[in-house]
Design a protein around this motif. Structure first.
Motif, PDB file in Angstrom:
ATOM      1  N   UNK A 208      12.968  33.538   3.883  1.00  0.00           N
ATOM      2  CA  UNK A 208      14.199  33.306   3.141  1.00  0.00           C
ATOM      3  C   UNK A 208      15.422  33.599   4.008  1.00  0.00           C
ATOM      4  N   UNK A 209      16.569  33.101   3.554  1.00  0.00           N
ATOM      5  CA  UNK A 209      17.822  33.347   4.261  1.00  0.00           C
ATOM      6  C   UNK A 209      18.091  34.848   4.350  1.00  0.00           C
ATOM      7  N   UNK A 210      17.866  35.553   3.263  1.00  0.00           N
ATOM      8  CA  UNK A 210      17.911  37.013   3.285  1.00  0.00           C
ATOM      9  C   UNK A 210      16.515  37.491   3.653  1.00  0.00           C
ATOM     10  N   UNK A 211      16.405  38.202   4.749  1.00  0.00           N
ATOM     11  CA  UNK A 211      15.090  38.514   5.331  1.00  0.00           C
ATOM     12  C   UNK A 211      14.223  39.392   4.439  1.00  0.00           C
ATOM     13  N   UNK A 212      14.829  40.169   3.537  1.00  0.00           N
ATOM     14  CA  UNK A 212      14.097  41.030   2.604  1.00  0.00           C
ATOM     15  C   UNK A 212      13.165  42.027   3.304  1.00  0.00           C
ATOM     16  N   UNK A 213      13.587  42.532   4.452  1.00  0.00           N
ATOM     17  CA  UNK A 213      12.828  43.597   5.101  1.00  0.00           C
ATOM     18  C   UNK A 213      13.069  44.913   4.364  1.00  0.00           C
ATOM     19  N   UNK A 214      12.067  45.772   4.354  1.00  0.00           N
ATOM     20  CA  UNK A 214      12.196  47.071   3.692  1.00  0.00           C
ATOM     21  C   UNK A 214      12.861  48.054   4.651  1.00  0.00           C
ATOM     22  N   UNK A 215      14.026  48.583   4.286  1.00  0.00           N
ATOM     23  CA  UNK A 215      14.805  49.386   5.239  1.00  0.00           C
ATOM     24  C   UNK A 215      14.128  50.669   5.680  1.00  0.00           C
ATOM     25  N   UNK A 216      13.226  51.208   4.853  1.00  0.00           N
ATOM     26  CA  UNK A 216      12.593  52.487   5.180  1.00  0.00           C
ATOM     27  C   UNK A 216      11.400  52.318   6.120  1.00  0.00           C
ATOM     28  N   UNK A 217      10.972  51.059   6.352  1.00  0.00           N
ATOM     29  CA  UNK A 217       9.823  50.790   7.215  1.00  0.00           C
ATOM     30  C   UNK A 217      10.281  50.280   8.576  1.00  0.00           C
ATOM     31  N   UNK A 218       9.466  50.524   9.598  1.00  0.00           N
ATOM     32  CA  UNK A 218       9.800  49.992  10.907  1.00  0.00           C
ATOM     33  C   UNK A 218       9.344  48.537  11.023  1.00  0.00           C
ATOM     34  N   UNK A 219       9.604  47.936  12.160  1.00  0.00           N
ATOM     35  CA  UNK A 219       9.313  46.511  12.366  1.00  0.00           C
ATOM     36  C   UNK A 219       7.833  46.211  12.148  1.00  0.00           C
ATOM     37  N   UNK A 220       6.964  46.982  12.782  1.00  0.00           N
ATOM     38  CA  UNK A 220       5.528  46.743  12.650  1.00  0.00           C
ATOM     39  C   UNK A 220       5.084  46.881  11.202  1.00  0.00           C
ATOM     40  N   UNK A 221       5.537  47.917  10.523  1.00  0.00           N
ATOM     41  CA  UNK A 221       5.152  48.144   9.125  1.00  0.00           C
ATOM     42  C   UNK A 221       5.639  47.011   8.228  1.00  0.00           C
ATOM     43  N   UNK A 222       6.844  46.502   8.477  1.00  0.00           N
ATOM     44  CA  UNK A 222       7.360  45.394   7.673  1.00  0.00           C
ATOM     45  C   UNK A 222       6.492  44.155   7.814  1.00  0.00           C
ATOM     46  N   UNK A 223       6.004  43.875   9.003  1.00  0.00           N
ATOM     47  CA  UNK A 223       5.151  42.706   9.202  1.00  0.00           C
ATOM     48  C   UNK A 223       3.816  42.881   8.490  1.00  0.00           C
ATOM     49  N   UNK A 224       3.346  44.109   8.382  1.00  0.00           N
ATOM     50  CA  UNK A 224       2.049  44.388   7.759  1.00  0.00           C
ATOM     51  C   UNK A 224       2.109  44.471   6.231  1.00  0.00           C
ATOM     52  N   UNK A 225       3.300  44.496   5.658  1.00  0.00           N
ATOM     53  CA  UNK A 225       3.451  44.672   4.212  1.00  0.00           C
ATOM     54  C   UNK A 225       2.600  43.696   3.392  1.00  0.00           C
ATOM     55  N   UNK A 226       2.551  42.382   3.715  1.00  0.00           N
ATOM     56  CA  UNK A 226       1.754  41.464   2.883  1.00  0.00           C
ATOM     57  C   UNK A 226       0.260  41.800   2.840  1.00  0.00           C
ATOM     58  N   UNK A 227      -0.214  42.635   3.758  1.00  0.00           N
ATOM     59  CA  UNK A 227      -1.641  42.948   3.833  1.00  0.00           C
ATOM     60  C   UNK A 227      -2.007  44.260   3.153  1.00  0.00           C
TER      61      UNK A 227
END
Length: 229
Positions: free
Chosen positions: A92-111
């Protein structure tokens, strides 16, 4: 195995006191593995609505969407959610990353809810982040990244489960021209490598022209453009 996306006679309307408001009037779209297209058109023409229908996020008034012969709208809400999680990646245009998680953790969220092999999942996430140029930013949080970097994290997150269908809604809309070009090129390159189907809603005509086909949505009608947008 070849994946296919088939949207047939998609209609979407909303009841209003003054009468029915028709957003989509019989939209049709066919794509196969490795193919992509852009959806362009005026603001408010229903582009995001169409994308949400393709991804099972909204119900059509009539028509059907098949992904590999699975009729998305014949599924129960739970089945639909499971299907989306396995087979469809959203950007999405707004990335919707979780601010409390780091980059690696954000990528793993769907799993997090379903994946049992944490080691292989982490390896794939690191590989994807390397491919989007963020292999050295794994421990950074979203606030420590630029807008272009955050959107690249969102691209990696959408690909983590190797989805058959990628749906991107204005993925470069909040970016400056340099970052928009970089994110667009990465998205197309990764989509081709993964052999996924990609549908991009965009106002960025430079990005649209890089895709295999361009469709215009206007006054409820979806039409394929011949040579230009």
């Amino acid at each position: 195995m070849t994946t296919s996306l088939s949207a047939t006679d998609l209609c979407k309307s909303y009841p209003l006191p003054a009468g029915e408001l028709s957003i989509l009037k019989g939209a049709n779209l066919r794509l196969s593995s490795g193919e992509n297209c852009a959806i362009v058109g005026p603001s408010g023409s229903g582009k995001s609505t169409l994308l949400h229908l393709l991804g099972g996020l909204d119900e059509p008034t009539s028509g059907e969407v098949l992904l590999d012969s699975v009729d998305i709208y014949s599924l129960s809400e739970r089945e639909k959610g499971d299907f989306r999680g396995r087979e469809i990646g959203f950007i999405f245009q707004e990335h919707h990353l979780l601010p409390q998680l780091n980059v690696l953790e954000n990528v793993l969220v769907p799993l997090l809810a379903t994946e049992k092999n944490a080691s292989s999942s982490t390896d794939r996430a690191k590989t994807l982040l390397d491919r989007v140029g963020l292999g050295d930013r794994l421990a950074h949080r979203p606030a420590e990244l630029s807008g272009g970097e955050r959107e690249r994290v969102a691209v990696a997150r959408a690909l983590i489960r190797s989805p058959k269908l990628l749906l991107a809604d204005e993925p470069t809309g909040n970016l400056d021209p340099k970052n928009a070009s970089m994110v667009g090129e990465l998205l197309l390159s990764l989509q081709k490598e993964e052999k996924a189907i990609l549908v991009v809603v965009t106002h960025n005509l430079s990005l649209a022209k890089e895709l295999d086909a361009v469709y215009r949505l206007d006054e409820g009608q979806l039409t394929k453009q011949a040579t230009s947008v």
